[in-house]
Write an enzyme that holds these catalytic residues in place. Structure first.
Site, PDB file in Angstrom:
ATOM      1  CB  SER A 142      -0.993   0.042   1.165  1.00 58.31           C
ATOM      2  OG  SER A 142      -0.626  -0.758   2.220  1.00 58.31           O
ATOM      3  CE  LYS A 182      -2.895  -0.983   6.330  1.00 55.44           C
ATOM      4  NZ  LYS A 182      -1.554  -1.453   6.626  1.00 55.44           N
ATOM      5  CE1 TYR A 197      -1.044  -9.406  -0.528  1.00 54.10           C
ATOM      6  CE2 TYR A 197      -2.000 -10.989   0.982  1.00 54.10           C
ATOM      7  CZ  TYR A 197      -1.232  -9.869   0.754  1.00 54.10           C
ATOM      8  OH  TYR A 197      -0.659  -9.210   1.791  1.00 54.10           O
ATOM      9  CG  HIS A 247       3.403 -11.450   2.232  1.00 53.89           C
ATOM     10  ND1 HIS A 247       3.509 -11.193   3.580  1.00 53.89           N
ATOM     11  CD2 HIS A 247       2.253 -10.827   1.838  1.00 53.89           C
ATOM     12  CE1 HIS A 247       2.478 -10.451   3.969  1.00 53.89           C
ATOM     13  NE2 HIS A 247       1.699 -10.215   2.921  1.00 53.89           N
ATOM     14  CG  ASP A 254       8.984 -13.593   8.601  1.00 54.83           C
ATOM     15  OD1 ASP A 254       8.703 -12.413   8.896  1.00 54.83           O
ATOM     16  OD2 ASP A 254       9.971 -14.202   9.060  1.00 54.83           O
ATOM     17  CB  ILE A 273       9.931  -0.435  10.203  1.00 54.28           C
ATOM     18  CG1 ILE A 273       9.309   0.630   9.321  1.00 54.28           C
ATOM     19  CG2 ILE A 273       9.989  -1.750   9.460  1.00 54.28           C
ATOM     20  CD1 ILE A 273       9.840   1.982   9.598  1.00 54.28           C
ATOM     21  CG  ASP A 333     -31.670  23.249  16.821  1.00 59.76           C
ATOM     22  OD1 ASP A 333     -30.837  24.001  16.277  1.00 59.76           O
ATOM     23  OD2 ASP A 333     -32.071  22.184  16.306  1.00 59.76           O
TER      24      ASP A 333
HETATM   25  C1  SPV Z   1     -29.182  18.504  14.071  1.00 61.55           C
HETATM   26  O1  SPV Z   1     -28.571  17.520  14.520  1.00 61.55           O
HETATM   27  O2  SPV Z   1     -29.134  19.610  14.600  1.00 61.55           O
HETATM   28  C2  SPV Z   1     -30.003  18.369  12.868  1.00 61.55           C
HETATM   29  C3  SPV Z   1     -30.645  17.107  12.589  1.00 61.55           C
HETATM   30  O3  SPV Z   1     -30.191  19.360  12.203  1.00 61.55           O
HETATM   31  S1  SPV Z   1     -32.245  17.200  13.267  1.00 61.55           S
HETATM   32  O4  SPV Z   1     -32.131  17.482  14.679  1.00 61.55           O
HETATM   33  O5  SPV Z   1     -32.855  15.929  12.999  1.00 61.55           O
HETATM   34  O6  SPV Z   1     -32.961  18.278  12.588  1.00 61.55           O
HETATM   35 MG    MG Z   2     -29.711  21.156  13.122  1.00 58.28          MG
END
Ligand code: SPV
Ligand code: MG
Length: 434
Positions: free
Chosen positions: A11, A46, A77, A91, A93, A127, A207
Site C-alpha cells: 500500500s 485499516k 491477494y 511476502h 513473514d 518498523i 435550536d
Molecule cells: C441537528 O442535529 O441539529 C439536525 C438534525 O439538524 S435534526 O435534529 O434531525 O434536525
Molecule cells: Mg440542526
C-alpha cells in the site's frame, strides 16, 4: 528464456526501508509486478492512507526494480494472483501470525492452484507503517488533508458513518472507538457531525440558530486540536446569503469537509417537530441561489450538501425530487433527505428515484426517527453517508442526571462508583495529565 514474474503487494502509504528490502529481495527472482492496494482495499481493513492511489502509484512506479504496477482492489491477494499467474509471490513473514493468518492460508491455496511459489522473507524489524501513520495523522494533519478525507472515504466505503460530537471529549470517543466484527474487521466511525441541536442544547439554548457561528467554530477548533477525522457541520439555513458567502470562507479554511444547509426560511425550528411548529420551506429558486453563492465563495474541496425538508413538512416526494434537481444544478455536492417518520418508506422512495438520476451524487441519511433501518438497507438504497445526529449528547444527559440524583438520594457518591469512570481512568484518559 522468458523472465519469471514475481508478485508483491503493497500500500506504501509511508515508504520505508522495509519496502525496499522486500523489493530488493523480490527482484532477484524475476520481473516484479506490484499490486498496489486501492483506497477501497485499504479502507476495508485499516485507516485510509494519507496519500491517494494516484500519488502512491507515482512513487511506486519510480522505484528501481518495479516493472509493472497494477491495482489490487481487495485486501485478498487471490483475485490478482489468479489473473496475473505469477511464478513467485514474495511476502514478509509477519503474516504467519496475527490478523492476516487466514489470508495467508487462502493465498497459499491459490498459489498452489496456479503452481506459483511463495517466498517469505524476514519482516524488517522496528518498523510499522501503521504506527508511523498514526504519528503522521496526529502530527501532520493540515486542514486540507483532513478536509479531503471525507470525499476519499465516500469513494472508498460502502457508507460513511458519522457520529455527533458536541465536545472534544465526545470526539475523542468517536475518533477511537471500534468494534471488531466476527470476520475480524474493524468497524469505526469515519467522521464527526457538528449538530446545531446538540451544540445549542449543550449551552442551554434553543435550536433556533441563536448560537453565534464563531461559537460553533470555536468548539470545532477544540475538537480539531485533539482528533484527525473529518467533520461535517450543520449550518442550519446558512443565514442571509450575504453572510453565508463570508462565513463559508472561514469554514472552508478551517478544513471542515462539508456543510449541510437546510432549505428553510424565517425563524428556524428543529425539523423533528415537523408541522407541530410553524416552519416554512425556502422557495426553491432562492435556496438554489444561496447554494450557488456558497459554491462561488469556497474552494472545490469543501462540499456543500443541500438538505431537503419537503418530507418534514408533509410535502410529496415529487417536491423533494424537483428541489434536488434545482439544488444540484446550482452546484450542490450532495443531498440530504430528512424525515421525521418512523417508517423509512418515503425516504427510500426518494433515494431510489434520486439515485437513478444521480448515481454519483452523495446522498445523506439522518435516521434519528427511522432508526429501525440498518446501515445495510441504507447502502442498498444508495445512501453514501449516515449521520447519527444527536446520540452522544442524548446518552450523556440521563447519565449525568442520574448521578446527580443518586448523590442526593444517598448523601454520598459511594453507591454510584461502579457506574462512573474511575479516578484512575480519568487521570489516565488524556495523555500528559500526569
Ligand atoms: C441537528 O442535529 O441539529 C439536525 C438534525 O439538524 S435534526 O435534529 O434531525 O434536525
Ligand atoms: Mg440542526
Amino acid at each position: 528464456m522468458k523472465k519469471k514474474i514475481v508478485y508483491i503487494s503493497l500500500s506504501i502509504d509511508i515508504l520505508h526501508h522495509g519496502h525496499i528490502n522486500l523489493i530488493n529481495h523480490a527482484k532477484k527472482f524475476g520481473s516484479i509486478t506490484a499490486g498496489l492496494l486501492t483506497d477501497k482495499a485499504i479502507a476495508s481493513n485499516k485507516r485510509l492512507p494519507l496519500l491517494n492511489y494516484d500519488q502512491r502509484k507515482k512513487i511506486l512506479q519510480s522505484i528501481d526494480g518495479i516493472d509493472k504496477v497494477v491495482e489490487q482492489k481487495e485486501w485478498d491477494y487471490s483475485p490478482n494472483l489468479l489473473k496475473i499467474k505469477p511464478d513467485y509471490m514474495v511476502h514478509g513473514d509477519d503474516w504467519k501470525q496475527g490478523r492476516d493468518k487466514d489470508l495467508r492460508k487462502k493465498t497459499l491455496i491459490t498459489l498452489k492452484k496456479i503452481a506459483a511459489k511463495i517466498i517469505e522473507i524476514p519482516h524488517t524489524k522496528n518498523i510499522s507503517s501503521s504506527n508511523m501513520k498514526s504519528i503522521m495523522y496526529e502530527q501532520g494533519l493540515i486542514p486540507s488533508n483532513r478536509q479531503n478525507l471525507l470525499k476519499r472515504l465516500i469513494d472508498a466505503n460502502d457508507v460513511c458513518r458519522i457520529l455527533e460530537t458536541h465536545s472534544p471529549l465526545s470526539a475523542i470517543i468517536a475518533e477511537k472507538v471500534f468494534y471488531k466484527n466476527k470476520y475480524g474487521r474493524k468497524i469505526e466511525f469515519d467522521g464527526f457531525w457538528s449538530s446545531s441541536l446538540t451544540d445549542s442544547t449543550l449551552r442551554g439554548k434553543p435550536d433556533i440558530e441563536v448560537l453565534d457561528l464563531n461559537q460553533r467554530l470555536s468548539n470545532i477548533n477544540d475538537i480539531f486540536d485533539v482528533t484527525t477525522k473529518p467533520l461535517i457541520i450543520d449550518i442550519d439555513t446558512g443565514g442571509k446569503t450575504e453572510h453565508f458567502e463570508i462565513n463559508i470562507k472561514t469554514i472552508d479554511r478551517m478544513g471542515i469537509s462539508a456543510v449541510i444547509m437546510e432549505d428553510k426560511k424565517g425563524l428556524k425550528k428543529n425539523s423533528l417537530f415537523g408541522t407541530e411548529v410553524k416552519q416554512e420551506q425556502e422557495n426553491t429558486k432562492e435556496f438554489s441561489k444561496k447554494i450557488h453563492a456558497g459554491k462561488k465563495s469556497s474552494s472545490s474541496n469543501l462540499m456543500i450538501i443541500a438538505r431537503i425538508e419537503s418530507l418534514i413538512l408533509n410535502k410529496p416526494i415529487a417536491d423533494a425530487l424537483r428541489r434536488a434537481d434545482s439544488y444540484i444544478d446550482s452546484g450542490a455536492d450532495g443531498i440530504m433527505i430528512h424525515s421525521k417518520d418512523k417508517d423509512p418508506k418515503k425516504v427510500f422512495a426518494f433515494a431510489q428515484k434520486f439515485k437513478k438520476n444521480y448515481p454519483k451524487i452523495p446522498l445523506v441519511a439522518v435516521p434519528s426517527s427511522f432508526n429501525i433501518v440498518k446501515e445495510k438497507q441504507l447502502i442498498d438504497h444508495g445512501f453514501n453517508i449516515v449521520i447519527y445526529a444527536n446520540h452522544m449528547l442524548r446518552a450523556s444527559y440521563p447519565a449525568m442526571r442520574k448521578t446527580a440524583l443518586d448523590i442526593l438520594k444517598y448523601g454520598r457518591s459511594h453507591e454510584i462508583d461502579r457506574s462512573l469512570l474511575s479516578i484512575k481512568e480519568i487521570l489516565e484518559l488524556i495523555p500528559g495529565t500526569k
